[in-house]
Enzyme design. Structure first.
Site, PDB file in Angstrom:
ATOM      1  CE  LYS A 174      -2.000  -1.567   3.701  1.00 15.27           C
ATOM      2  NZ  LYS A 174      -2.888  -1.930   4.835  1.00 15.27           N
ATOM      3  CB  THR A 205      -7.592   8.247   5.997  1.00 16.72           C
ATOM      4  OG1 THR A 205      -6.549   8.728   6.874  1.00 16.72           O
ATOM      5  CG2 THR A 205      -7.793   9.240   4.862  1.00 16.72           C
ATOM      6  N   GLY A 207      -8.986   3.594   9.592  1.00 13.35           N
ATOM      7  CA  GLY A 207      -9.567   2.314   9.197  1.00 13.35           C
ATOM      8  C   GLY A 207      -9.319   1.915   7.761  1.00 13.35           C
ATOM      9  CB  THR A 208      -7.379   3.464   5.000  1.00 17.41           C
ATOM     10  OG1 THR A 208      -7.907   4.762   5.253  1.00 17.41           O
ATOM     11  CG2 THR A 208      -7.238   3.269   3.509  1.00 17.41           C
ATOM     12  N   GLY A 209      -6.683   0.671   6.127  1.00 22.15           N
ATOM     13  CA  GLY A 209      -6.025  -0.611   5.906  1.00 22.15           C
ATOM     14  C   GLY A 209      -6.910  -1.794   6.253  1.00 22.15           C
ATOM     15  CB  CYS A 210      -9.207  -2.445   9.099  1.00 18.76           C
ATOM     16  SG  CYS A 210      -8.084  -2.084  10.452  1.00 18.76           S
TER      17      CYS A 210
END
Length: 262
Positions: A174, A205, A207-210
């Protein structure tokens, strides 16, 4: 026809923006049945993590077996695992489950708070990554796991190669922390898929990765090949970032329900 089922193995975010809460919201939005194994409880809000308490390995194992042995799963997603003991237990459980696994090797929160003990890094490298269908590290997690530092888009290939050395079938690096477009690289070491979207001027932003990892797992549970699941997940997350909203005094969450309001 049975609804596709996805199991998230992750920590609880009391503020609702990341972790188990983000995973289940994503799964609902994408039309799969979400189930959960809670590995840790955090006291967390828009400004940071005020405390974290991991659950005993026996509790994590019991939750996992309870769901998988009765209900069954079409995909598993992992997030915060906190300790070496939990990492190794979850890796063992995944290795015995006939379903694709998306591993988000969570190391730090959006606010820079540590969510993984330093002593657990070797277990992630040697136990968890080898059982991953897709690993989804961000650039900070790439540094933690491999020592490779990415300063520009050109470095994403080097980062991907370093993570693939540990055995996941695919890796999605990412690149959201880079400047310019929001670009990620998905590769299995031979095929390359560049996932690119315009960068939205929105600081909310959390929580983007989860959310991305859960969206990929949802696509895999529906039977999509990895590249198609990743492209669909990228489109969903891009919309969720664009619709992210203020909450509390700090960084607000992405909007998991943006498609319902579009």
């Amino acid at each position: 026809m049975s609804i596709p089922r996805v199991l998230t193995v992750a920590g609880s975010d009391s503020g609702g923006g990341a972790g188990i809460q983000a995973d289940l919201k994503t799964m609902l939005a994408l039309g799969v049945h979400g189930m959960s194994v809670i590995t840790a409880v955090t006291a967390q809000n828009s400004v940071g993590v005020q405390g974290a308490w991991e659950l005993p390995v026996a509790a994590v194992r019991a939750q996992y077996r309870s769901v998988v042995d009765d209900i069954g799963v079409q995909a598993v997603k992992t997030g915060m695992l906190a300790s070496a003991e939990l990492v190794e237990a979850v890796a063992e459980l995944i290795s015995g489950t006939d379903a694709p696994a998306v591993v988000d090797p969570v190391g730090v929160s959006k606010h820079g708070d540590s969510l993984l003990a330093a002593s657990a890094l070797d277990s992630v490298r040697t136990k968890l990554l080898p059982v991953a269908t897709v690993a989804t590290p961000n650039l900070d997690e790439v540094i933690q796991l491999t020592g490779v530092r990415v300063e520009s888009e050109d470095g994403l290939r080097r980062a991907a190669a370093a993570v693939l050395e540990y055995g996941p079938r695919w890796v999605l690096i990412k690149g959201g922390h880079l400047s310019g477009d929001a670009v990620d690289l998905l590769t299995d070491g031979s095929a390359e898929h560049w996932l690119r979207s315009p960068r939205h001027d929105n600081r909310h932003t959390h929580g983007t990765g989860c959310t991305l990892a859960s969206a990929i797992a949802s696509g895999l549970a529906k039977g999509l090949p990895v590249p198609e699941a990743a492209h669909a997940a990228k489109a969903y997350v891009t919309g969720a970032i664009a619709a992210g909203f203020a909450l509390g005094a700090g960084i607000g969450p992405v909007d998991h329900g943006w498609r319902f309001r579009a």
